[in-house]
Motif scaffolding. Structure first.
Motif, PDB file in Angstrom:
ATOM      1  N   HIS A 172       0.865  -0.972   0.018  1.00 26.68           N
ATOM      2  CA  HIS A 172       0.071  -0.250  -0.129  1.00 26.68           C
ATOM      3  C   HIS A 172       0.868   1.020   0.120  1.00 26.68           C
ATOM      4  CE1 HIS A 172      -3.645  -2.163   1.781  1.00 26.68           C
ATOM      5  NE2 HIS A 172      -3.592  -2.312   0.548  1.00 26.68           N
ATOM      6  N   VAL A 173       2.044   1.160   0.983  1.00 23.26           N
ATOM      7  CA  VAL A 173       2.868   2.666   0.819  1.00 23.26           C
ATOM      8  C   VAL A 173       3.500   2.529  -0.252  1.00 23.26           C
ATOM      9  CG1 VAL A 173       4.807   3.514   2.175  1.00 23.26           C
ATOM     10  CG2 VAL A 173       3.092   2.255   3.271  1.00 23.26           C
TER      11      VAL A 173
ATOM     12  N   SER B 258      14.619   2.214   5.546  1.00 21.17           N
ATOM     13  CA  SER B 258      14.082   1.727   4.192  1.00 21.17           C
ATOM     14  C   SER B 258      14.839   0.487   3.525  1.00 21.17           C
ATOM     15  CB  SER B 258      14.456   2.764   2.984  1.00 21.17           C
ATOM     16  OG  SER B 258      15.717   3.337   2.920  1.00 21.17           O
ATOM     17  N   ARG B 259      15.780  -0.065   4.424  1.00 21.73           N
ATOM     18  CA  ARG B 259      16.322  -1.234   3.994  1.00 21.73           C
ATOM     19  C   ARG B 259      15.450  -2.470   3.891  1.00 21.73           C
ATOM     20  NH1 ARG B 259      22.444  -0.515   6.881  1.00 21.73           N
ATOM     21  NH2 ARG B 259      23.001   1.228   5.575  1.00 21.73           N
ATOM     22  N   GLU B 260      14.479  -2.453   4.861  1.00 21.23           N
ATOM     23  CA  GLU B 260      13.582  -3.348   4.906  1.00 21.23           C
ATOM     24  C   GLU B 260      11.981  -2.830   4.471  1.00 21.23           C
ATOM     25  OE1 GLU B 260      13.367  -5.634   8.612  1.00 21.23           O
ATOM     26  OE2 GLU B 260      15.384  -4.790   9.379  1.00 21.23           O
ATOM     27  N   GLU B 261      11.455  -3.875   3.897  1.00 22.59           N
ATOM     28  CA  GLU B 261       9.864  -3.474   3.393  1.00 22.59           C
ATOM     29  C   GLU B 261       9.295  -2.751   4.522  1.00 22.59           C
ATOM     30  OE1 GLU B 261       8.478  -6.236   1.217  1.00 22.59           O
ATOM     31  OE2 GLU B 261       9.124  -5.622  -0.833  1.00 22.59           O
ATOM     32  N   SER B 262       9.160  -3.785   5.371  1.00 24.40           N
ATOM     33  CA  SER B 262       8.245  -3.552   6.688  1.00 24.40           C
ATOM     34  C   SER B 262       9.036  -4.081   8.000  1.00 24.40           C
ATOM     35  CB  SER B 262       6.911  -4.109   6.817  1.00 24.40           C
ATOM     36  OG  SER B 262       6.211  -3.645   5.645  1.00 24.40           O
TER      37      SER B 262
ATOM     38  N   VAL C 269       9.116   2.056   5.585  1.00 24.10           N
ATOM     39  CA  VAL C 269       9.633   3.528   5.072  1.00 24.10           C
ATOM     40  C   VAL C 269      10.051   3.380   3.696  1.00 24.10           C
ATOM     41  CG1 VAL C 269      11.390   5.152   5.335  1.00 24.10           C
ATOM     42  CG2 VAL C 269      10.325   4.229   7.518  1.00 24.10           C
ATOM     43  N   VAL C 270       9.719   4.249   2.489  1.00 23.77           N
ATOM     44  CA  VAL C 270      10.208   4.130   1.335  1.00 23.77           C
ATOM     45  C   VAL C 270      10.657   5.400   0.716  1.00 23.77           C
ATOM     46  CG1 VAL C 270       8.909   3.834  -1.103  1.00 23.77           C
ATOM     47  CG2 VAL C 270       8.015   2.634   0.844  1.00 23.77           C
ATOM     48  N   GLU C 271      11.919   5.220   0.290  1.00 25.75           N
ATOM     49  CA  GLU C 271      12.543   6.200  -0.439  1.00 25.75           C
ATOM     50  C   GLU C 271      11.768   6.797  -1.730  1.00 25.75           C
ATOM     51  OE1 GLU C 271      16.323   4.740  -1.596  1.00 25.75           O
ATOM     52  OE2 GLU C 271      17.152   4.948   0.381  1.00 25.75           O
TER      53      GLU C 271
ATOM     54  N   LEU D  27       8.690   8.335   2.326  1.00 21.76           N
ATOM     55  CA  LEU D  27       7.239   8.211   2.621  1.00 21.76           C
ATOM     56  C   LEU D  27       7.093   7.145   3.895  1.00 21.76           C
ATOM     57  CD1 LEU D  27       4.370   8.956   1.760  1.00 21.76           C
ATOM     58  CD2 LEU D  27       4.411   7.160   0.353  1.00 21.76           C
ATOM     59  N   ASP D  28       6.529   7.266   4.994  1.00 21.28           N
ATOM     60  CA  ASP D  28       6.561   6.496   6.421  1.00 21.28           C
ATOM     61  C   ASP D  28       5.195   6.234   6.466  1.00 21.28           C
ATOM     62  OD1 ASP D  28       6.942   5.294   8.582  1.00 21.28           O
ATOM     63  OD2 ASP D  28       7.724   7.173   9.762  1.00 21.28           O
ATOM     64  N   GLY D  29       4.746   4.945   6.447  1.00 19.51           N
ATOM     65  CA  GLY D  29       3.364   4.413   6.859  1.00 19.51           C
ATOM     66  C   GLY D  29       3.275   3.106   7.698  1.00 19.51           C
TER      67      GLY D  29
END
Length: 655
Positions: free
Chosen positions: A62-63, A115-119, A160-162, A174-176
């Motif tokens: 989703h993120v 951001s190194r891990e998806e979740s 966390v996504v770059e 982007l942090d969700g």
């Protein structure tokens, strides 16, 4: 009975084998059933962990989808309100928070690690939760049961996504994610997934819990396991699980106490992006329904087996009854013969060639022969008994005479030994006393002369002179006792007929006068009526000496009892007895035989002559002084006074 013995011998192997098989079955059933239960809950934990991983994967998708959306890409470069707009999109993607962090407002290194891990899981305090979303801090608050504190930290699942700009440079992150505190819908959804069958009688109460450290932040474990009321949010895990999972970082698959009941449980640690244990994931179900169902099955199998054993035993009993009846008849005849009755087995309603019929016939013949031999032995025994009786009577008479002679010989020997000792000690003590008296008289005369010459000057050394007089009096008392010990009777007063009760009263009066400052209770019980020959002054001296010894042994506090009674043996009046009892320290068993020895004493200022002088005085008239004592309880001295005074020595110590 033989019947039951044969039944046991025939049935025991079958019964023991069946019981052994049941025991082995129960053991292996318990072992493998328990292992299966642990394996089952471990597999369900793996499913729950996989479900959470899928939820995190869905969250990450989703993120990422939002990050790649057209609206977001077009607004990010031209809308200054993009941060606020992004936060408003969280409900659209079923997220609890969604936030855009521009690169210039954050720690780039920290977010690069995120951001190194998806979740991943993370723990944030109230301030950090407010920074993500104003509602999160209030939503994360958990009141801790059995306490007044509130847990304000939040356990979150975070993605966390770059975000890259047109120049392919990172312009922000982007942090969700989801807040797991109080996420009851999430744990119920996963529970329904891993415990789909609600009609399972062994696992009727499947539960799932998310822990922040050791605190339940989201769970469907009820507050009352019986009524399924409430949720145990805000309660803590047991200490054993805490050590194994949170401290050691290991999985726990075993039974554990979950809030108010025992559960079959499985725990695994929840780690953050740095690999640190920040919580636990738990699943399990109530242990009691599982145990109850298992015990019911075991009871049913056991009851069925016992019924089968009972039916088979009854069939064996009925089938072997014809064989047992003759054997029981033979057994009854044997019992009657043992009781002395003259009976026989007789016919058994069996074929003459039957083994039991032949055995009964031989047994009857043996009984006839045995009766004949018994009569012969009885006649011989009667003759032998007469001869033995005659020889025994003669031997008994000779034995009694020998025992009497030995007893008289021992008494005579003891009296001779005591007499010789007293005579030798008397001569020795008389010489010592006379030798001590001479220098004592000189010392006393010189001290009195010295006191006369000093006149008034003697007052300065009055205490020293009095001390000399005191010690001289002590020496004279010792020599007086030595002289009295050496006398052989009749020195002060003649021996006359006396009643002992007036002498006892006089002695008590003298002792009371000298012990007024002591807390002594005098008890008298005087019942002696027989007159005895005794030296009155010597008996008075002995009574006073024994009473003072008793007072000293009680350290001046206690009850002193004096009893007098007539001395009777075998219905013959022999004299009077006087008992002096105290509640003092008593006499040790090893010292009982030494207390009448001259110069033996346990008192610091004693001479050791009191009891020996008393014993010597009594022995001159045939009297006797004995003692019984129990260490720590008290002592009892007994004076034995014969009717007629005798000229002999008798010393005895009884204990």
């Amino acid at each position: 009975m033989v019947r039951y013995r044969l039944m046991i011998l025939t049935s025991a192997p079958i019964f023991l084998t069946l019981i052994a098989l049941i025991a082995i079955t129960i053991y292996w059933s318990i072992h493998y059933t328990w292992q299966s239960a642990l394996l089952d809950v471990s597999e369900r934990l793996a499913v729950a962990n996989n479900s959470i991983a899928l939820i995190q994967q869905k969250q990450a998708n989703h993120v990422k989808s939002f990050a790649d959306s057209y609206d977001f890409r077009t607004r990010i470069n031209r809308d200054e309100e993009v941060t606020k707009w992004v936060s408003q999109q969280k409900n659209r993607y079923n997220l609890d928070f969604l936030l855009f962090h521009p690169i210039e407002q954050i720690n780039k290194t920290e977010f690069q690690q995120y951001s190194r891990e998806e979740s991943f899981f993370d723990v944030l305090d109230a301030q950090a939760l407010d920074a993500l979303d104003p509602n999160l801090s209030k939503q994360a608050q958990i009141p801790i049961l059995k306490g007044n504190k509130v847990e304000s930290r939040g356990l979150i699942s975070r993605t966390v996504v770059e975000i890259y700009g047109n120049d392919n440079q990172v312009i922000g992150y982007l942090d969700g994610g989801l807040l797991l505190n109080n996420s009851t819908a999430l744990v119920d959804q996963i529970r329904d997934l891993i415990y789909p069958n609600k009609l399972d009688s062994l696992r009727p109460v499947g539960t799932l819990t998310l822990f922040l450290d050791d605190l339940r932040v989201s769970t469907n474990v009820p507050l009352n396991s019986t009524d399924r009321i409430g949720r145990a949010i805000g309660t803590r895990v047991s200490s054993s699980v805490d050590r194994a999972v949170l401290v050691d970082g290991e999985e726990w698959v075993n039974r554990a106490f979950v809030y108010d009941a025992w559960y079959i449980t499985a725990y695994q640690p929840i780690r953050d992006h740095d690999g640190q244990v920040i919580g636990m994931l738990y699943t399990g179900y109530l242990m009691w329904p599982f145990v109850k169902a298992y015990m019911t099955n075991i009871a049913e199998v056991s009851i069925t087996t016992l019924l089968l054993l009972f039916v088979s035993g009854l069939m064996v009993y009925r089938g072997s009854r014809d064989l047992f009846n003759p054997i029981e008849h033979i057994h009854r005849v044997v019992k009657m013969i043992q009781l002395g009755k003259d009976t026989r087995i007789g016919p058994l309603d069996l074929d003459e060639q039957h083994e039991l019929a032949q055995l009964a016939k031989q047994f009857d013949n043996m009984l006839d022969l045995l009766r004949q031999r018994k009569n012969e032995i009885k006649q011989s025994a009667m003759e032998l008994e007469c001869k033995v009786h005659e020889r025994t009577a003669t031997l008994k008479e000779k034995t009694n005479e020998l025992e009497l002679h030995i007893h008289l010989l021992n008494q005579t020997r003891d009296k001779l030994v005591v007499h010789e000792k007293l005579a030798a000690l008397g001569e020795l003590t008389a010489g010592i006393a006379h030798e001590i008296n001479n220098p004592t008289a000189v010392i006393l005369g010189n001290v009195e002369l010295l006191q006369f010459e000093l006149g008034e000057e003697a007052e300065r050394v009055r205490e020293e002179i009095e001390a000399i007089h005191t010690q001289i009096d002590r020496i004279r008392n010792i020599t007086r006792s030595l002289l009295q010990y050496s006398r052989k009777g009749g020195v002060q007063d003649e021996v006359t007929w006396q009643h002992v009760n007036p002498i006892i009263d006089e002695s008590i009066t003298l002792v009371k006068t000298g012990s007024k400052k002591r807390d002594i209770e005098f008890v008298t019980d005087l019942h002696a009526h027989t007159s005895v020959e005794i030296n009155r002054h010597q008996l008075l001296q002995i009574l006073v000496n024994l009473q003072m010894n008793a007072i000293h042994s009680m350290q001046g506090k206690g009850r002193l009892t004096v009893i007098s009674e007539d001395w009777c043996e075998n219905g013959e009046a022999k004299g009077a007895l006087i008992h002096i009892e105290d509640e003092g320290c008593g006499i040790k068993p090893e010292n009982l035989k030494r207390i009448f020895s001259p110069f033996y004493t346990t008192k610091r200022e004693g001479t050791g002559l009191g009891l020996s002088v008393s014993q010597s005085i009594l022995s001159q008239t045939g009297g006797e002084l004995t003692v019984t004592s129990e260490w720590g309880q008290g002592s009892r001295f007994t004076i034995r006074l014969p009717n007629k005074a005798e000229t002999h020595l008798l010393v005895s110590t009884r204990n």
